[in-house]
Design a protein around this motif. Structure first.
Motif, PDB file in Angstrom:
ATOM      1  N   MET A 114     -12.348  73.540 -11.859  1.00 21.32           N
ATOM      2  CA  MET A 114     -13.023  72.950 -10.725  1.00 21.32           C
ATOM      3  C   MET A 114     -13.953  73.978 -10.103  1.00 21.32           C
ATOM      4  O   MET A 114     -13.527  75.040  -9.686  1.00 21.32           O
ATOM      5  N   ALA A 115     -15.229  73.614 -10.078  1.00 24.26           N
ATOM      6  CA  ALA A 115     -16.220  74.516  -9.518  1.00 24.26           C
ATOM      7  C   ALA A 115     -17.320  73.707  -8.847  1.00 24.26           C
ATOM      8  O   ALA A 115     -17.609  72.575  -9.255  1.00 24.26           O
ATOM      9  N   LEU A 116     -17.920  74.287  -7.827  1.00 24.41           N
ATOM     10  CA  LEU A 116     -19.059  73.638  -7.194  1.00 24.41           C
ATOM     11  C   LEU A 116     -20.210  73.550  -8.177  1.00 24.41           C
ATOM     12  O   LEU A 116     -20.454  74.468  -8.957  1.00 24.41           O
ATOM     13  N   PHE A 117     -20.897  72.430  -8.119  1.00 21.03           N
ATOM     14  CA  PHE A 117     -21.966  72.154  -9.068  1.00 21.03           C
ATOM     15  C   PHE A 117     -23.106  71.496  -8.294  1.00 21.03           C
ATOM     16  O   PHE A 117     -22.933  70.417  -7.743  1.00 21.03           O
TER      17      PHE A 117
ATOM     18  N   ASP B 144     -18.140  68.686  -7.004  1.00 16.76           N
ATOM     19  CA  ASP B 144     -17.192  69.410  -7.834  1.00 16.76           C
ATOM     20  C   ASP B 144     -17.430  68.955  -9.267  1.00 16.76           C
ATOM     21  O   ASP B 144     -17.656  67.771  -9.517  1.00 16.76           O
ATOM     22  N   ASP B 145     -17.381  69.867 -10.211  1.00 19.03           N
ATOM     23  CA  ASP B 145     -17.670  69.481 -11.593  1.00 19.03           C
ATOM     24  C   ASP B 145     -16.644  68.516 -12.173  1.00 19.03           C
ATOM     25  O   ASP B 145     -16.867  67.914 -13.215  1.00 19.03           O
TER      26      ASP B 145
ATOM     27  N   VAL C 279     -19.250  65.402 -14.271  1.00 11.16           N
ATOM     28  CA  VAL C 279     -20.372  66.273 -14.617  1.00 11.16           C
ATOM     29  C   VAL C 279     -20.080  66.998 -15.926  1.00 11.16           C
ATOM     30  O   VAL C 279     -20.948  67.122 -16.793  1.00 11.16           O
ATOM     31  N   VAL C 280     -18.862  67.462 -16.092  1.00 10.37           N
ATOM     32  CA  VAL C 280     -18.474  68.204 -17.300  1.00 10.37           C
ATOM     33  C   VAL C 280     -18.520  67.307 -18.534  1.00 10.37           C
ATOM     34  O   VAL C 280     -19.104  67.674 -19.550  1.00 10.37           O
ATOM     35  N   THR C 281     -17.922  66.119 -18.452  1.00  6.32           N
ATOM     36  CA  THR C 281     -17.874  65.244 -19.630  1.00  6.32           C
ATOM     37  C   THR C 281     -19.258  64.747 -20.030  1.00  6.32           C
ATOM     38  O   THR C 281     -19.482  64.422 -21.194  1.00  6.32           O
ATOM     39  N   LEU C 282     -20.182  64.704 -19.076  1.00  2.00           N
ATOM     40  CA  LEU C 282     -21.543  64.246 -19.368  1.00  2.00           C
ATOM     41  C   LEU C 282     -22.451  65.379 -19.822  1.00  2.00           C
ATOM     42  O   LEU C 282     -23.562  65.128 -20.282  1.00  2.00           O
ATOM     43  N   GLY C 283     -21.987  66.609 -19.696  1.00  3.11           N
ATOM     44  CA  GLY C 283     -22.793  67.753 -20.119  1.00  3.11           C
ATOM     45  C   GLY C 283     -23.997  68.014 -19.232  1.00  3.11           C
ATOM     46  O   GLY C 283     -25.024  68.517 -19.701  1.00  3.11           O
TER      47      GLY C 283
END
Length: 82
Positions: free
Chosen positions: A1-4, A22-23, A65-69
């Motif tokens: 978990m990180a700010l994005f 959050d990512d 956000v992560v799963t979508l790249g």
């Protein structure tokens, strides 16, 4: 978990927002974070769900956000479902 950081446009608004998410946030949460700055201020509230679009396609509500790249500062569009 990180700010994005994402750039966001809300349908019917003129302002491009820089919104930290959050990512691991699902797109429903991302949409809510964008809407928080717009709905009831510059765009009227509606009784319909919010949707997030990226690169011309509507994103699944549970995608992150992560799963979508996505990359930092990618532009998303948020609006009400038809």
């Amino acid at each position: 978990m990180a700010l994005f950081p994402l750039q966001a446009l809300f349908d019917g608004d003129l302002v491009v927002l820089l919104v930290p998410v959050d990512d691991a946030d699902p797109m429903t949460v991302v949409a809510g974070k964008v809407a928080h700055h717009v709905v009831g201020r510059r765009v009227a509230a509606r009784d319909r769900p919010l949707r997030v679009r990226h690169d011309g396609r509507t994103l699944p509500d549970d995608a992150t956000v992560v799963t979508l790249g996505m990359k930092p500062l990618d532009v998303v569009e948020v609006g009400y479902a038809p």
